[in-house]
Design a protein around this motif. Sequence first.
Motif, PDB file in Angstrom:
ATOM      1  N   GLY A  25      49.806  62.215  62.665  1.00 52.99           N
ATOM      2  CA  GLY A  25      50.586  62.248  63.903  1.00 52.99           C
ATOM      3  C   GLY A  25      49.837  61.685  65.098  1.00 52.99           C
ATOM      4  O   GLY A  25      50.380  60.885  65.871  1.00 52.99           O
ATOM      5  N   LEU A  26      48.574  62.088  65.256  1.00 53.80           N
ATOM      6  CA  LEU A  26      47.800  61.622  66.412  1.00 53.80           C
ATOM      7  C   LEU A  26      47.634  60.104  66.354  1.00 53.80           C
ATOM      8  O   LEU A  26      47.807  59.403  67.350  1.00 53.80           O
ATOM      9  N   LYS A  27      47.342  59.600  65.169  1.00 51.43           N
ATOM     10  CA  LYS A  27      47.132  58.154  65.003  1.00 51.43           C
ATOM     11  C   LYS A  27      48.426  57.399  65.337  1.00 51.43           C
ATOM     12  O   LYS A  27      48.400  56.393  66.054  1.00 51.43           O
ATOM     13  N   LYS A  37      46.150  63.214  74.877  1.00 55.32           N
ATOM     14  CA  LYS A  37      44.773  63.720  74.962  1.00 55.32           C
ATOM     15  C   LYS A  37      44.249  64.047  73.567  1.00 55.32           C
ATOM     16  O   LYS A  37      44.981  64.620  72.746  1.00 55.32           O
ATOM     17  N   SER A  38      42.993  63.686  73.322  1.00 55.64           N
ATOM     18  CA  SER A  38      42.382  64.002  72.022  1.00 55.64           C
ATOM     19  C   SER A  38      40.880  64.098  72.238  1.00 55.64           C
ATOM     20  O   SER A  38      40.118  63.260  71.773  1.00 55.64           O
ATOM     21  N   VAL A  39      40.485  65.134  72.970  1.00 56.33           N
ATOM     22  CA  VAL A  39      39.081  65.282  73.363  1.00 56.33           C
ATOM     23  C   VAL A  39      38.157  65.309  72.148  1.00 56.33           C
ATOM     24  O   VAL A  39      37.079  64.728  72.149  1.00 56.33           O
ATOM     25  N   CYS A  40      38.591  65.969  71.062  1.00 56.81           N
ATOM     26  CA  CYS A  40      37.721  66.081  69.882  1.00 56.81           C
ATOM     27  C   CYS A  40      37.920  64.913  68.917  1.00 56.81           C
ATOM     28  O   CYS A  40      37.355  64.905  67.824  1.00 56.81           O
ATOM     29  N   GLY A  41      38.750  63.950  69.333  1.00 61.90           N
ATOM     30  CA  GLY A  41      38.962  62.770  68.496  1.00 61.90           C
ATOM     31  C   GLY A  41      39.702  63.076  67.209  1.00 61.90           C
ATOM     32  O   GLY A  41      39.503  62.398  66.199  1.00 61.90           O
ATOM     33  N   GLY A  42      40.514  64.119  67.218  1.00 66.36           N
ATOM     34  CA  GLY A  42      41.331  64.417  66.040  1.00 66.36           C
ATOM     35  C   GLY A  42      40.662  65.339  65.043  1.00 66.36           C
ATOM     36  O   GLY A  42      41.103  65.446  63.897  1.00 66.36           O
ATOM     37  N   LYS A  43      39.592  66.034  65.481  1.00 67.38           N
ATOM     38  CA  LYS A  43      38.890  66.936  64.543  1.00 67.38           C
ATOM     39  C   LYS A  43      39.560  68.306  64.454  1.00 67.38           C
ATOM     40  O   LYS A  43      39.146  69.171  63.692  1.00 67.38           O
ATOM     41  N   GLY A  44      40.553  68.521  65.302  1.00 68.19           N
ATOM     42  CA  GLY A  44      41.256  69.807  65.245  1.00 68.19           C
ATOM     43  C   GLY A  44      40.496  70.927  65.921  1.00 68.19           C
ATOM     44  O   GLY A  44      40.666  72.099  65.565  1.00 68.19           O
ATOM     45  N   THR A  45      39.664  70.594  66.906  1.00 64.50           N
ATOM     46  CA  THR A  45      38.896  71.660  67.563  1.00 64.50           C
ATOM     47  C   THR A  45      39.234  71.834  69.044  1.00 64.50           C
ATOM     48  O   THR A  45      39.055  72.908  69.598  1.00 64.50           O
ATOM     49  N   CYS A  46      39.729  70.763  69.700  1.00 63.70           N
ATOM     50  CA  CYS A  46      39.929  70.871  71.158  1.00 63.70           C
ATOM     51  C   CYS A  46      41.296  71.459  71.525  1.00 63.70           C
ATOM     52  O   CYS A  46      41.469  72.015  72.603  1.00 63.70           O
ATOM     53  N   GLY A  47      42.266  71.322  70.672  1.00 62.37           N
ATOM     54  CA  GLY A  47      43.599  71.869  70.945  1.00 62.37           C
ATOM     55  C   GLY A  47      44.358  71.125  72.031  1.00 62.37           C
ATOM     56  O   GLY A  47      45.361  71.608  72.543  1.00 62.37           O
ATOM     57  N   LYS A  48      43.865  69.926  72.407  1.00 58.04           N
ATOM     58  CA  LYS A  48      44.493  69.199  73.524  1.00 58.04           C
ATOM     59  C   LYS A  48      45.719  68.391  73.105  1.00 58.04           C
ATOM     60  O   LYS A  48      46.495  67.961  73.945  1.00 58.04           O
ATOM     61  N   CYS A  49      45.869  68.136  71.814  1.00 54.88           N
ATOM     62  CA  CYS A  49      46.917  67.210  71.376  1.00 54.88           C
ATOM     63  C   CYS A  49      48.204  67.945  70.994  1.00 54.88           C
ATOM     64  O   CYS A  49      48.921  67.514  70.101  1.00 54.88           O
ATOM     65  N   ARG A  81      52.724  72.310  67.666  1.00 54.86           N
ATOM     66  CA  ARG A  81      51.758  71.970  66.626  1.00 54.86           C
ATOM     67  C   ARG A  81      50.709  71.037  67.226  1.00 54.86           C
ATOM     68  O   ARG A  81      50.855  70.577  68.356  1.00 54.86           O
ATOM     69  N   LEU A  82      49.664  70.744  66.446  1.00 60.03           N
ATOM     70  CA  LEU A  82      48.649  69.784  66.890  1.00 60.03           C
ATOM     71  C   LEU A  82      48.974  68.436  66.256  1.00 60.03           C
ATOM     72  O   LEU A  82      49.133  68.356  65.030  1.00 60.03           O
ATOM     73  N   ALA A  83      49.039  67.392  67.087  1.00 58.93           N
ATOM     74  CA  ALA A  83      49.390  66.070  66.557  1.00 58.93           C
ATOM     75  C   ALA A  83      48.400  65.640  65.479  1.00 58.93           C
ATOM     76  O   ALA A  83      48.777  65.055  64.466  1.00 58.93           O
ATOM     77  N   CYS A  84      47.110  65.977  65.676  1.00 54.91           N
ATOM     78  CA  CYS A  84      46.099  65.506  64.722  1.00 54.91           C
ATOM     79  C   CYS A  84      46.178  66.236  63.388  1.00 54.91           C
ATOM     80  O   CYS A  84      45.580  65.808  62.408  1.00 54.91           O
ATOM     81  N   GLU A  85      46.913  67.335  63.337  1.00 55.25           N
ATOM     82  CA  GLU A  85      47.040  68.094  62.088  1.00 55.25           C
ATOM     83  C   GLU A  85      48.344  67.779  61.359  1.00 55.25           C
ATOM     84  O   GLU A  85      48.549  68.206  60.237  1.00 55.25           O
TER      85      GLU A  85
HETATM   86  S1  FES Z   1      42.741  65.969  69.024  1.00 54.04           S
HETATM   87 FE1  FES Z   1      41.598  67.770  69.329  1.00 54.04          FE
HETATM   88  S2  FES Z   1      42.783  69.264  68.338  1.00 54.04           S
HETATM   89 FE2  FES Z   1      43.897  67.459  67.977  1.00 54.04          FE
END
Ligand code: FES
Length: 653
Positions: A25-27, A37-49, A81-85
Amino acid sequence: MSAKKFTIEVEPIGKRIALDSPVNGLKAIIDSGIGIKSVCGGKGTCGKCRIVILEDGGANAKLTATEEKILSREEIGHGIRLACEQVFDKDMVIYIPASSLTEEQKLQITGEETGMRVDPVFSKHFLKIKPPSLSDMQSDFGRLKDALLEKLAMEKSKNQAAPESLQVSLDYMVLKYMAEVLRNNSWEVTVTLRDGEIILIEGGDRTGQAHGIAIDLGTTKIAILLVDLLSGKTIAKKGIMNPQISYGEDVMSRINFAMQSEQDAKKIQSVTVEQINKTVAELAAENKISTASIIEMTVVANTAMHHIFLGLPVRQLGLSPFVALSDTPHSIKARELGINITAGGYVYMLPVIAGFIGSDHMAMILATGVDEMQGNFLGVDIGTNTEIVLKSSKGIQSVSTASGPAFEGAHIKYGMRAAPGAIERVVIDSKTCVPRIQTINDKRPIGICGSGILDAVAELLKAGIINDRGKFQPDSGCLCMDEKGKLQYMLEPGAFENNNCKKKELIAQAEKNGQDVELLTCIEGSVSINQTDIVEIQLAKSAIRTGINVLLESAGLDFKDIDRIIIAGAFGSYIDPKNVVNIGMFPAVSLKKIVQVGNAASVGAKMVLVSSVLRKKAEDISSRARYLELTIHPTFTDNFVRSTLFPGPDEII
Ligand code: FES
């Protein structure tokens, strides 16, 4: 080339992402050019996406262990939900909240302020009250009322702007907190009086401070102004997206949702109220003002938004003959609507005119002063429904015309709302047919918004790439074919040039071999405009022109009799008036007669917030304004069909 298999609709941006295989999703969002926003670059830790899954189950959408860890139970229940997940693997509609976007959408919050005057609907009075004692056991309210009446009588005798009525009542919530305020402030308090009712008691002398909120509640956007009620100045303002968009883009989808059940009607009302409360609290905090000292709010809206906000039934708005439940003004205790301003404060709603002509139209008439002008004046607010008013010697007459969502980017292949990366200006070189474009915030083009689409069609017409019927001219040499063999005009200069270079090589090659040159296949993924897009614009502009024509006909006027056309509204302030005339949306009046005034509805909301005289005036205009139902007008169909045509080459300016 693989076929497109599914589409992700991204709200509130109004962009559609076409995918041909499952993608993270994030990609997918980032690749489409939307800034998330994707502070953690999609690692699923920042919760910004954070995104909201609006369809495909919503709350039941797939949930990963990471999401369960980061998101609250309530968020999960709301479909967040989180886009990166997430994996986008089927048709979906998602909503990206403003807090997850890297850049905000372009929102026009206010417009030109003329005719503003300040004469508040309330009065404030500083009182020094004698405290009770064993020899004077009068009640708190009796004591306060006596002091207030004495003050009012004194002000009246001094011929100050004192209220007429000397009858005083007390709001129930004020009654509940009054004792504490009196005793905590040594019996020196400021009382706010509105129509003979005490709606606020504050400690000390607060006569120099009074705040209010003016709101233009649109189907897509909400403009919120924090106003100093004593000076009439706007202290701060914010434009936000209407969160109801998750229940459908247009008015009818919202009505249908609210009609489903009492619970759904409550839900769609409360999401807007919550968002308004949140924004008002932010504006107040940023300006060091307590929301408890905000004493009045005015809201203007189209009729559906008006009814939903008030929690009124909307069934009659969704069924023919589409009538409003009420067309009178309403002053309602803010707390009854769930609005967080001072406990005794009011929300004032300007009257709506008809089922499809709301109080925002009324506010626009007031703000532009159309009703007072001598001559023939048209006021046009372009939107999904375009409201048009004609002021002539025959009075004030309004129509609402279904111009559709094309100018919001819907139903247009690369259409989107006015967000960063949207093409907002297009100029085409008539000789070379090479486009020049301007995007919002100078970002890489990711789509085209309403003003860009309008420019593009006008420029295609001017360059002879489409004819007056809107048909692409294949022999113009400026077109290519998409993967389905349909003609397109490429709007991105780089892609256009690449196509052209390739074409020149092919022409040279073909000429050498004595062959005909076929149209090139367009470069995939570049923003372009196709025949269906042009038809959508023809229908939209025809609806608006039909409204203008029918209004003029019913007043016995010709377009040459128009003294001025005022374009109001957020979208209207970004469009090029020349191109509006060139595509025939407006009659061929001199450009000097066209003025753009911005979001006049929010100005009107502010006018009735700060002035009791203007409030009365608006109510008077609304009682005089007549609504004309377009679809039953005898020339409606003829006008509509005729207006789908574009002006001929000699009429283009
Ligand atoms: S980009 Fe950080 S949690 Fe999805």
